[in-house]
Scaffold this active site. Structure first.
Site, PDB file in Angstrom:
ATOM      1  CB  THR A  30      -0.928   0.035   1.227  1.00 30.07           C
ATOM      2  OG1 THR A  30      -0.145  -0.139   2.409  1.00 30.07           O
ATOM      3  CG2 THR A  30      -1.958  -1.086   1.148  1.00 30.07           C
ATOM      4  CB  SER A 133       5.913   3.040   8.169  1.00 28.28           C
ATOM      5  OG  SER A 133       4.908   3.660   8.934  1.00 28.28           O
ATOM      6  CG  ASP A 293       7.205   7.530   7.864  1.00 30.22           C
ATOM      7  OD1 ASP A 293       6.661   6.910   8.803  1.00 30.22           O
ATOM      8  OD2 ASP A 293       6.655   7.708   6.763  1.00 30.22           O
ATOM      9  NE  ARG A 296       1.169   3.789  10.001  1.00 31.12           N
ATOM     10  CZ  ARG A 296       0.756   2.526   9.928  1.00 31.12           C
ATOM     11  NH1 ARG A 296       0.245   1.947  10.989  1.00 31.12           N
ATOM     12  NH2 ARG A 296       0.848   1.854   8.795  1.00 31.12           N
ATOM     13  CD  GLU A 377      -4.469   4.978   5.487  1.00 35.30           C
ATOM     14  OE1 GLU A 377      -4.684   4.130   4.618  1.00 35.30           O
ATOM     15  OE2 GLU A 377      -3.326   5.263   5.889  1.00 35.30           O
TER      16      GLU A 377
END
Length: 537
Positions: A30, A133, A293, A296, A377
């Site tokens: 993704t 991530s 990164d 989030r 998300e």
């Protein structure tokens, strides 16, 4: 359990992938290609091949502006940065690297691309961010962001993936490469101050006045990631009463609390990984962290770590009531596996709800043109528009989501946990959980291609099924799985892209016992579809 960094780096250079092995091929999920050099899934040849493929892709697309190159604090990010720059330099690409060759958050890269491209119609910029991530310390990741500033769409990633694997299969013959010193000193390589450009512009997206007036005690934790230099600069620039909880950078991430399965992950949405910051909640009125990164966010308030869905609902409710510069028709973007609480909030605001498949790339166009005020998300990634209704970033931005918590607290006198409690009084108190169930590759393939007609059930957890979805209502794109909805709850099932499991997301507005029944019957339903397709156990 700490990763051996010298061994990891040696493997990056010495191990050579075999493209006949599926696990050693380039594979864009993704959001980019991820893997570990120790598993021969993220090695020098992978990065050289992907970088060459990106050079060819951007040329084919007519993208001839500068490419912004960013990296996070994972151990494999530095050698991958070097490999990428060597290929970009040999291909004559104009490259923008950090002024001090420092770490750069994903949202800072997106901001840089959009800032450069603003008011331009040609010679547009794009970017690469090197990050896996929140993944464990032995992983590496490599993402391409086109001129839209957000994650590349599936057409782009498929082209790059296929071309990179063809290059690998042809023994790297088509890779153009120069030395690192030559690439870094090339007149085509420029230094860019990512930090100052991003931080100095934050007042366009966050209202700092109430924070300065209320002076709440704030804590920020970069979790050893790329935002490490950003929080202190933000506090200084905007006069915030904010402390940096820990500015340690260590590629073993030995300072982290282990996640639910005993692995080290810099997952700011996990109460296990965030145990350290949660323990400090009495010290701060609100605290927040970002993953490695910084795309989030995790927010800690009086209730502890907020469930990501809860915080998304609160953020949406606050923003659409307080951002007067946004278009009246700007909608709310959510993924199909995010909480229905967001649906109720959007309806109460009179805003259009745009439900899309999993992946932030689906929000890019809406954020670009202002038709989406917010995109989020369930995995704790979101971004939203500037205060004047124009685009801020088209990739997830954990920094502004943390700062928004401080703005909400200061403007309302209530922290995000208290604000969510108010929403439950109005709309009910749903119970949400994601679990994994085993599935082999054949079963995952069946699940990814299910149609509503493949499911014969009409009742789920005691309620009539009102809809079965394999495409997202917001854009008609396949969700890569199945979502089943009743009047009191829903579940969605999607195959994992990296493990032999499928993910079950479920939510009930009738309590924990009903949620558990949803989960059990969801697995039974999926098992019957596997059996009907001839891939059951």
């Amino acid at each position: 359990m700490l990763v051996d960094i010298p061994r990891l780096l040696t493997a990056y250079y010495e191990e050579k992938p075999d493209v006949s092995q599926p696990t050693q091929r380039v594979a864009f999920g993704t959001s980019g290609h991820r893997g570990s050099s120790l598993q021969v899934s993220f090695n020098e040849n992978h990065i050289l091949a992907i970088s060459q493929a990106i050079c060819e892709f951007r040329k084919a697309e007519g993208t001839d502006g500068p490419l912004f190159l960013a990296k996070d604090t994972h151990a494999l990010s530095e050698p991958a940065f070097t490999s990428a720059l060597e290929v970009l330099g040999a291909n004559g690409v104009e490259v923008m690297v950090d002024r001090d060759l420092a770490y750069t958050p994903t949202p800072s890269l997106s901001h840089a691309i959009l800032t450069y491209n603003r008011a331009r119609k040609d010679s547009l910029a794009d970017g690469i961010v090197i990050t896996p991530s929140h993944n464990p310390p032995d992983d590496g990741g490599f993402k391409y962001n086109p001129p839209t500033g957000g994650p590349a769409d599936t057409t782009a990633t498929k082209w790059i993936e296929d071309r990179a694997n063809a290059i690998l299969a042809d023994s790297m013959k088509e890779v153009r490469r120069t030395s690192y010193d030559a690439a870094l000193s090339s007149p085509n390589t420029h230094r860019y101050d990512f930090l100052t450009s991003y931080v100095d512009d934050l007042g366009a997206v966050i209202d700092f006045d109430p924070i300065r007036a209320a002076r709440p005690s704030l804590g920020a934790d970069p979790l050893g990631g790329a935002s490490v230099a950003y929080w202190g600069r933000i506090a200084e620039k905007y006069g915030l009463p904010m402390s940096v909880v820990d500015d340690t950078v260590d590629p073993t991430f030995r300072f982290m609390h282990v996640d639910w399965d005993g692995k080290i992950r810099m997952d700011c949405s996990s109460p296990y990984a965030m145990a350290g910051l949660i323990a400090l909640r009495s010290k701060y009125e609100v605290a927040f962290a970002c993953d490695t990164d910084a795309d989030r966010h995790g927010v800690v308030a009086s209730v502890g770590l907020l469930n990501p869905n809860h915080y998304l609902a609160v953020a949406i409710n606050y923003l659409f009531r307080n951002r007067k510069g946004w278009q009246a028709q700007a909608g709310v973007g959510k993924t199909v596996v995010s909480s229905s609480m967001i649906d109720f909030v959007a309806k109460s605001l009179g805003r259009k709800l745009v439900e899309v498949p999993v992946g932030f790339k689906w929000f890019v166009d809406g954020l670009l043109d202002g038709s989406l005020g917010f995109g989020g998300e369930e995995s704790a990634g979101a971004s939203f528009l500037r205060r004047d209704g124009t685009v801020w970033t088209t990739d997830k931005d954990g920094l502004i989501m943390g700062l928004l918590a401080a703005e909400m607290l200061s403007a309302t006198g209530k922290d995000p946990g208290q604000l969510y409690s108010e929403l439950t009084v109005q709309f009910g108190d749903p119970v949400y959980e994601r679990i994994d169930a085993p599935a082999n590759p054949a079963q995952k393939a069946v699940l990814a291609k299910l149609s509503p007609g493949d499911v014969k059930e009409t009742i789920l957890a005691g309620d009539k099924i009102v809809s079965m979805l394999t495409t997202a209502s917001g854009n008609g794109a396949p969700i890569g799985g199945l979502k089943v909805v009743t009047s009191r709850g829903w579940f969605a099932a999607r195959p994992s892209g990296t493990e032999d499991v499928y993910k079950i997301y479920a939510e009930s507005f009738a309590g924990q016992e009903h949620l558990e029944r949803l989960q059990i019957e969801a697995q039974q339903l999926i098992s019957r579809t596997f059996k009907a397709a001839g891939v059951g156990s």
